[in-house]
Scaffold this active site. Structure first.
Site, PDB file in Angstrom:
ATOM      1  N   ARG A  85      46.926  56.978  48.094  1.00 62.05           N
ATOM      2  CA  ARG A  85      45.803  56.058  48.323  1.00 62.05           C
ATOM      3  C   ARG A  85      45.485  55.970  49.815  1.00 62.05           C
ATOM      4  O   ARG A  85      46.368  55.717  50.630  1.00 62.05           O
ATOM      5  CB  ARG A  85      46.158  54.652  47.803  1.00 62.05           C
ATOM      6  CG  ARG A  85      45.181  53.534  48.192  1.00 62.05           C
ATOM      7  CD  ARG A  85      43.850  53.687  47.452  1.00 62.05           C
ATOM      8  NE  ARG A  85      42.899  52.673  47.900  1.00 62.05           N
ATOM      9  CZ  ARG A  85      42.737  51.476  47.348  1.00 62.05           C
ATOM     10  NH1 ARG A  85      43.502  51.116  46.330  1.00 62.05           N
ATOM     11  NH2 ARG A  85      41.829  50.632  47.794  1.00 62.05           N
ATOM     12  N   ARG A  94      39.320  56.398  44.710  1.00 58.32           N
ATOM     13  CA  ARG A  94      40.700  56.274  45.165  1.00 58.32           C
ATOM     14  C   ARG A  94      41.641  56.924  44.161  1.00 58.32           C
ATOM     15  O   ARG A  94      41.372  56.954  42.951  1.00 58.32           O
ATOM     16  CB  ARG A  94      41.106  54.818  45.402  1.00 58.32           C
ATOM     17  CG  ARG A  94      41.278  53.917  44.203  1.00 58.32           C
ATOM     18  CD  ARG A  94      40.007  53.525  43.471  1.00 58.32           C
ATOM     19  NE  ARG A  94      38.976  53.011  44.341  1.00 58.32           N
ATOM     20  CZ  ARG A  94      38.847  51.705  44.617  1.00 58.32           C
ATOM     21  NH1 ARG A  94      39.676  50.839  44.093  1.00 58.32           N
ATOM     22  NH2 ARG A  94      37.860  51.294  45.379  1.00 58.32           N
ATOM     23  N   ASP A  97      44.751  52.448  42.539  1.00 59.28           N
ATOM     24  CA  ASP A  97      44.491  51.098  43.010  1.00 59.28           C
ATOM     25  C   ASP A  97      45.361  50.146  42.193  1.00 59.28           C
ATOM     26  O   ASP A  97      45.311  50.179  40.956  1.00 59.28           O
ATOM     27  CB  ASP A  97      43.003  50.765  42.808  1.00 59.28           C
ATOM     28  CG  ASP A  97      42.599  49.479  43.502  1.00 59.28           C
ATOM     29  OD1 ASP A  97      43.364  49.004  44.347  1.00 59.28           O
ATOM     30  OD2 ASP A  97      41.512  48.959  43.181  1.00 59.28           O
ATOM     31  N   ASP A  99      46.167  46.125  41.876  1.00 59.58           N
ATOM     32  CA  ASP A  99      45.798  44.770  42.289  1.00 59.58           C
ATOM     33  C   ASP A  99      46.665  43.743  41.586  1.00 59.58           C
ATOM     34  O   ASP A  99      46.929  43.857  40.373  1.00 59.58           O
ATOM     35  CB  ASP A  99      44.331  44.481  41.947  1.00 59.58           C
ATOM     36  CG  ASP A  99      43.363  45.210  42.859  1.00 59.58           C
ATOM     37  OD1 ASP A  99      43.737  45.474  44.009  1.00 59.58           O
ATOM     38  OD2 ASP A  99      42.249  45.514  42.409  1.00 59.58           O
TER      39      ASP A  99
END
Length: 335
Positions: A85, A94, A97, A99
């Site tokens: 990344r 990307r 990812d 989160d």
């Protein structure tokens, strides 16, 4: 610190998207004081924010951790970096990812971390996978199930990802009594001919993954004929006729090579208790022999009530005097 639950969103739209997410999940499961609890299906979604880029594969995961919140955040960022990344562009393409969406009993409102995630309730690609694993999770006063029902969310394009919808295509096979017992002193509770025949019928020609004690409990401690035999053990040395993996990373690499060579092969986890618990987050289906009655046992099958449901069988099907045979599949969409 007392362990607490955290829900994550994972997405990728470059390279081998599904395998990158699987690699991230495997690394998450090796983070200090952290374990992977469950993973949603994989979903194919259109790009968000910046539209001139490839589509995404997204999923959600629940973990349990004892790490402070910001230590966990930094651990996820290190995994992103290890998998390639690079944060060149806001909402841009990307490799991976990760989160943080929400954390049990914790919030944050800083430039580095906002929790619950500020876009959690607005994005179908976040809500739909989360619905698989946490439909009753309350965010901003409403459950994930309720947020998912919003017309604005329903209008966003999202679908199960064809061919790659499972975090990993593992299956389990086990025989458990009415209390969940599966073994005593390293041996099966019973040796029922119909259960042995059922086991052989399902696993013959495929791959079986087991722990060291299960390997030692096999007749003559020899590999099961007609199958590829893999032992997962941190300390075990070479065993003739078996492939030995010392970590989940080694296991995934080996399974990747084997299934790439022959995609029709299924991967069966056959025990024991520690291996079942370790691989449960990567399991899509379970062939469970339910033994009638209760036996003396010191090893038990994990509690799967919340994560799996039994497929409907025809009345009287797969029943014997000793046991009943059933297939359980992972719940999706809050089923």
């Amino acid at each position: 610190m007392r362990p607490y639950a955290v829900w994550l969103s994972l997405g990728a739209n470059l390279g081998d998207r599904a395998e990158t997410i699987r690699a991230a999940l495997r690394q998450i499961d090796t983070v200090t004081a952290t374990r992977l609890v469950q993973v949603a299906s994989f979903y194919e979604t259109a790009p968000w924010g910046k539209l001139d880029q490839p589509g995404f594969i997204n999923t959600a995961a629940e973990i349990e951790t004892s790490l402070p919140l910001y230590d966990l955040l930094h651990a996820m960022q290190r995994i992103e970096q290890a998998l390639g990344r690079v944060r060149h562009e806001h909402w841009g393409a990307r490799t991976i990812d990760i989160d943080l969406l929400a954390a049990e009993g914790k919030t944050s409102d800083t430039a580095e971390l906002r929790l619950p995630h500020p876009y959690l309730t607005e994005r179908a690609f976040v809500l739909r996978p989360l619905l698989d694993i946490a439909p009753e999770l309350v965010v901003a006063g409403r459950t994930v199930r309720d947020w998912w029902a919003e017309p604005a969310i329903q209008g966003q394009q999202i679908s199960r990802a064809a061919e790659v919808s499972s975090p990993w295509p593992l299956q389990m096979i086990a025989a458990a009594d009415e209390a969940g017992g599966i073994g005593l002193a390293g041996q099966l509770l019973v040796h029922a001919p119909e259960d042995m025949a059922h086991f052989k019928d399902l696993t013959l020609g495929h791959i079986v993954v087991m722990g060291r004690r299960t390997q030692q409990s096999l007749p003559g401690a020899a590999p099961l004929q007609g199958r590829i035999n893999i032992v997962l053990s941190r300390t075990q040395g070479d065993i003739p006729g078996f492939s030995v993996c010392h970590s989940l990373t080694e296991l995934w690499q080996l399974l990747g090579r084997l299934t790439l060579a022959q995609p029709q092969r299924k991967v069966w986890c056959i025990g024991g208790g520690e291996i079942y618990r370790l691989l449960l987050p990567y399991t899509e289906a379970i062939a469970l022999t339910r033994l009638r009655g209760r036996y003396r046992a010191d090893t038990f099958f994990p509690d799967i009530t919340a994560q799996f449901r039994e497929e409907v069988q025809t009345a009287g099907e797969a029943q014997t005097a000793v046991a009943s045979f059933c297939r359980l599949v992972r719940r999706h969409g809050g089923q």
